[in-house]
Scaffold this active site. Sequence first.
Site, mmCIF file in Angstrom:
data_model
loop_
_atom_site.group_PDB
_atom_site.id
_atom_site.type_symbol
_atom_site.label_atom_id
_atom_site.label_comp_id
_atom_site.label_asym_id
_atom_site.label_seq_id
_atom_site.Cartn_x
_atom_site.Cartn_y
_atom_site.Cartn_z
ATOM 1 N N ARG A 1 9.692 64.145 56.541
ATOM 2 C CA ARG A 1 8.270 63.977 56.212
ATOM 3 C C ARG A 1 7.947 62.517 55.889
ATOM 4 O O ARG A 1 6.881 62.011 56.267
ATOM 5 C CB ARG A 1 7.873 64.890 55.049
ATOM 6 C CG ARG A 1 6.369 64.906 54.786
ATOM 7 C CD ARG A 1 5.964 65.958 53.793
ATOM 8 N NE ARG A 1 6.533 65.693 52.477
ATOM 9 C CZ ARG A 1 6.415 66.516 51.427
ATOM 10 N NH1 ARG A 1 5.753 67.655 51.541
ATOM 11 N NH2 ARG A 1 6.947 66.210 50.267
ATOM 12 N N ARG B 1 -0.523 43.312 60.002
ATOM 13 C CA ARG B 1 0.262 42.387 60.849
ATOM 14 C C ARG B 1 0.700 41.150 60.079
ATOM 15 O O ARG B 1 1.632 40.466 60.467
ATOM 16 C CB ARG B 1 -0.559 41.951 62.079
ATOM 17 C CG ARG B 1 -0.806 43.077 63.070
ATOM 18 C CD ARG B 1 -1.746 42.633 64.161
ATOM 19 N NE ARG B 1 -3.033 42.200 63.594
ATOM 20 C CZ ARG B 1 -4.078 41.813 64.321
ATOM 21 N NH1 ARG B 1 -4.000 41.788 65.642
ATOM 22 N NH2 ARG B 1 -5.190 41.440 63.735
ATOM 23 N N LYS C 1 1.817 61.510 53.023
ATOM 24 C CA LYS C 1 2.069 61.323 51.590
ATOM 25 C C LYS C 1 1.993 59.822 51.336
ATOM 26 O O LYS C 1 2.993 59.117 51.362
ATOM 27 C CB LYS C 1 3.437 61.903 51.223
ATOM 28 C CG LYS C 1 3.329 62.942 50.106
ATOM 29 C CD LYS C 1 4.642 63.589 49.807
ATOM 30 C CE LYS C 1 4.831 63.754 48.326
ATOM 31 N NZ LYS C 1 3.984 64.775 47.689
ATOM 32 N N GLU D 1 -5.898 72.360 47.329
ATOM 33 C CA GLU D 1 -4.642 72.295 46.590
ATOM 34 C C GLU D 1 -4.935 71.695 45.220
ATOM 35 O O GLU D 1 -6.088 71.453 44.883
ATOM 36 C CB GLU D 1 -3.597 71.468 47.348
ATOM 37 C CG GLU D 1 -4.005 70.030 47.628
ATOM 38 C CD GLU D 1 -2.906 69.235 48.343
ATOM 39 O OE1 GLU D 1 -1.716 69.568 48.194
ATOM 40 O OE2 GLU D 1 -3.254 68.276 49.053
#
Length: 291
Positions: A50, A103, A150, A183
């Site tokens: 993940r 960058r 995440k 959530e």
Amino acid sequence: MKIYINGKYYGREDARISVFDHGFLYGDGVFEGIRSYNCLVFKLKEHIDRLYESAHTIMLDIGMTKQEMIKAVLDTLKANKLKDSYIRLVVSRGTGDLGMDPRKCTGKPAVIIIADKITLYPERYYKDGLTIVTVPTVRNMPEALNPQIKSLNYLNNILAKIEAVNAGCEEAILLDALGFVAECTGDNIFIVKNGGLYTPPQCMGTLRGITRDSVIELARKNRIPVHEHVLTRHEVYISDECFLTGTAAEIIPVVKIDGRVIGSGKPGPTTRKLIGKFHTITAKDGVRYKI
Ligand SMILES: *Cc1c(COP(=O)(O)O)cnc(C)c1O
């Protein structure tokens, strides 16, 4: 304490990164929270996968193979001689200039591994259950900042946490942009109704938690039907049981939401059964290390 930064270990006071690091300046980076139980790292491969998926989408080249990352996590646990640990793995974009252009971050990303202990909630909440509240802050929309990433940019969750604390609660329910239950600030949500388990699907504002997936798998093995289904607040209020899941919190019962008592007002039998089963798998499954 020995904190890993790009292959070297530093003490707590010396573990520092640049103020020009874009993880600090912009929340430009990704992270994982991982747990080990008695020298077994739970779901390590899933967490590393993940992490690399989050990094892939934000186009952050971690500069290490997954195997090297796994070794770094295990080495950090060994260096800290921790049997039971909460591991925070952070990869930030690295040092750039004051502009946001990634960058300009020409050096290496900062790979940081902190192995410590964590108790998220006092023990009494695991026994008696949490009182939580729905908050005004809506979970990030996937087309803006996808909750599946995440990311180090956690302000969406922190705003919700502040609102929960202002309301005298430990945790918040965030709704998605359509008004469905998404959530909590760092945890997934489940309800039990008529013997079945329900949790929101990962499509809108819900992170596909690794603890969430473990609970789904455990439930199915124990012949508890599981439905990944959109939930409204009404369905949550009239549920028989409710609990939250996350690596740090593990499984924690919820007994009151927005002033409504859930079920009997005490952690229910299905929740308690799943907590027991979860402890059984964390005690035997995982990647072993020696200290
Ligand atoms: C990490 C996290 C979770 C829980 O996921 P686990 O993989 O079970 O630890 C839930 N919600 C959010 C917003 C998270 O960041």
